[in-house]
Design an enzyme around this catalytic site. Structure first.
Site, PDB file in Angstrom:
ATOM      1  CD1 TRP A 104      -5.869 -26.131  -2.092  1.00  0.00           C
ATOM      2  CD2 TRP A 104      -5.092 -24.196  -1.271  1.00  0.00           C
ATOM      3  NE1 TRP A 104      -5.439 -25.364  -3.148  1.00  0.00           N
ATOM      4  CE2 TRP A 104      -4.959 -24.175  -2.683  1.00  0.00           C
ATOM      5  CE3 TRP A 104      -4.666 -23.088  -0.544  1.00  0.00           C
ATOM      6  CZ2 TRP A 104      -4.417 -23.087  -3.367  1.00  0.00           C
ATOM      7  CZ3 TRP A 104      -4.124 -22.000  -1.224  1.00  0.00           C
ATOM      8  CH2 TRP A 104      -4.005 -22.001  -2.617  1.00  0.00           C
ATOM      9  CG  ASP A 174     -11.060 -24.018   1.737  1.00  0.00           C
ATOM     10  OD1 ASP A 174     -11.898 -23.738   0.864  1.00  0.00           O
ATOM     11  OD2 ASP A 174      -9.836 -23.837   1.584  1.00  0.00           O
ATOM     12  CE  LYS A 198     -10.752 -23.184  -6.713  1.00  0.00           C
ATOM     13  NZ  LYS A 198      -9.432 -22.977  -7.291  1.00  0.00           N
TER      14      LYS A 198
END
Ligand SMILES: Cc1ncc(COP(=O)(O)O)c(C=O)c1O
Length: 364
Positions: A104, A174, A198
């Site tokens: 990511w 992030d 999540k």
């Protein structure tokens, strides 16, 4: 169809707390006795404005967010933030600093490179993303617009055990896969973002926490209004019709976390679950996890079996045993057990029992 309890280890969209799921189901068709669903009311109605205000206050309380930070609930997921961050924060800077400790981090900087030049101050690809290099080894980033990193790499199963020191450069993070899993000091950051699927809610809404002074930066000339932080702050995250149901869902999850005792209770619960699985992994040699112990993710436990065929058999038989969503990400293969806030210890115990049994029957 199974009537036995299933534990869902999916990486996201992920398991939600069953108490929240039942609560949402109970009031879905008739919210607060209005005779309509919360999914059917206007985002401009006082009813929804109350949910919006309450969710913001609850998040501020849970994370202890200082008053000089704004909280936004936006559409578009974390990938939109990969572009929104550089476009909003570039100001007159030529470059931004990125830390690459997994997939990511790589994707975030690739997107950002469309708007400004990227200074990858550390890249853990050389160690196959198995550990986070000491900050002392990172390159200089003092002339950068911001310093970006990913706190928990959901695919590679690597999580920071420290907050990088950024001096006067705004720290951007992030936290898509570990926000709300533990307390941390928000004041160390310039901007934090997380997509919801999540620990926050079902998929579809993105949290952005931004320090007030960063709204003054001159944005990219082509910045779309919907991605403009200053405009969204001015319009209370309602420049367009927001994902209202997902927002309401997040508010329910915030209430649930508070009821559990807040983030320190979540942190202990998550650390205990992760320790149990890693202790088991360390006690045997059939399953392999190569992540440096210090940087093992508390959210996404990855491991490999001796062959890809055994990985596939494991996933299939686990599902037959009511353990769902264990297939690793396609770029890494193997197994990934995501154990976010909603996963009870009982799920972890059943996973370990299954792993022991599978190993016993399949050790070459
Ligand atoms: C750490 C991290 N960042 C970014 C993303 C991308 O999020 P989205 O698909 O919501 O854009 C994910 C997705 O799982 C992620 O885990």
């Amino acid at each position: 169809m199974t009537s036995q309890k299933v534990f869902n280890f999916s990486a996201g969209p992920a398991m939600m707390p069953s108490e929240v799921m039942h609560g949402v189901q109970n009031e879905f068709l008739n919210w607060r006795g209005l005779g309509v669903s919360v999914a059917e009311i206007s985002h401009r109605s006082q009813y929804f404005l109350d949910i919006a205000a309450q969710s913001k206050n609850q998040l501020r309380e849970l994370l202890n967010i200082p008053e000089n930070y704004h909280i936004l609930f936006l559409p578009g997921g974390a990938r939109t933030q990969f572009a929104s961050v550089p476009m909003n924060l570039m100001g007159d800077y030529q470059q931004a600093a990125y830390v690459q400790t997994g997939y990511w981090g790589y994707v975030a900087q690739t997107e950002a490179s469309r708007y400004l030049s990227i200074n990858t101050i550390v890249n853990a690809e050389h160690n196959h993303y198995t550990h986070i290099p000491d900050q002392k080894t990172w390159a200089d980033f003092s002339d950068c617009a911001y310093l970006h990193y990913v706190d928990n790499e959901t695919i590679h199963g690597v999580e920071f055990d420290f907050i990088p020191s950024a001096q006067n450069v705004p720290l951007v993070c992030d936290m898509s896969s570990n926000l709300l899993s533990r307390p941390f000091d928000v004041s160390k950051y310039g901007l934090i973002y997380a997509s919801s699927q999540k620990n926050v809610a079902i998929s579809g809404i993105t949290i952005v926490i931004i320090r007030d002074d960063l709204l003054q930066r001159k944005p990219h000339a082509a910045l779309p209004s919907i991605m403009n932080y200053a405009l969204q702050v001015k319009h209370d995250s309602m420049w367009n019709t927001p994902p209202t149901f997902e927002w309401y869902f997040a508010d329910q999850v915030f209430q649930w976390i508070k009821k559990q005792g807040g983030l320190s209770v979540m942190a202990k619960h998550n650390a205990d679950k992760a320790k149990k699985i890693y202790d088991y992994l360390d006690s045997q040699s059939f399953y392999q996890n190569k992540i440096n112990k210090q940087h093992r993710s508390r959210m996404n436990v990855i491991f490999h079996l001796p062959t890809p065929e055994l990985d596939a058999a494991f996933v299939k038989q686990a599902q037959e045993n009511h353990l769902f969503g264990l297939k690793g990400h396609k770029i890494l293969g193997g197994i990934r057990a995501s154990i976010y806030n909603a996963m009870p210890m009982e799920g972890v115990d059943q996973l370990i029992a299954f792993m022991k049994q599978f190993a016993l029957l399949n050790i070459p």
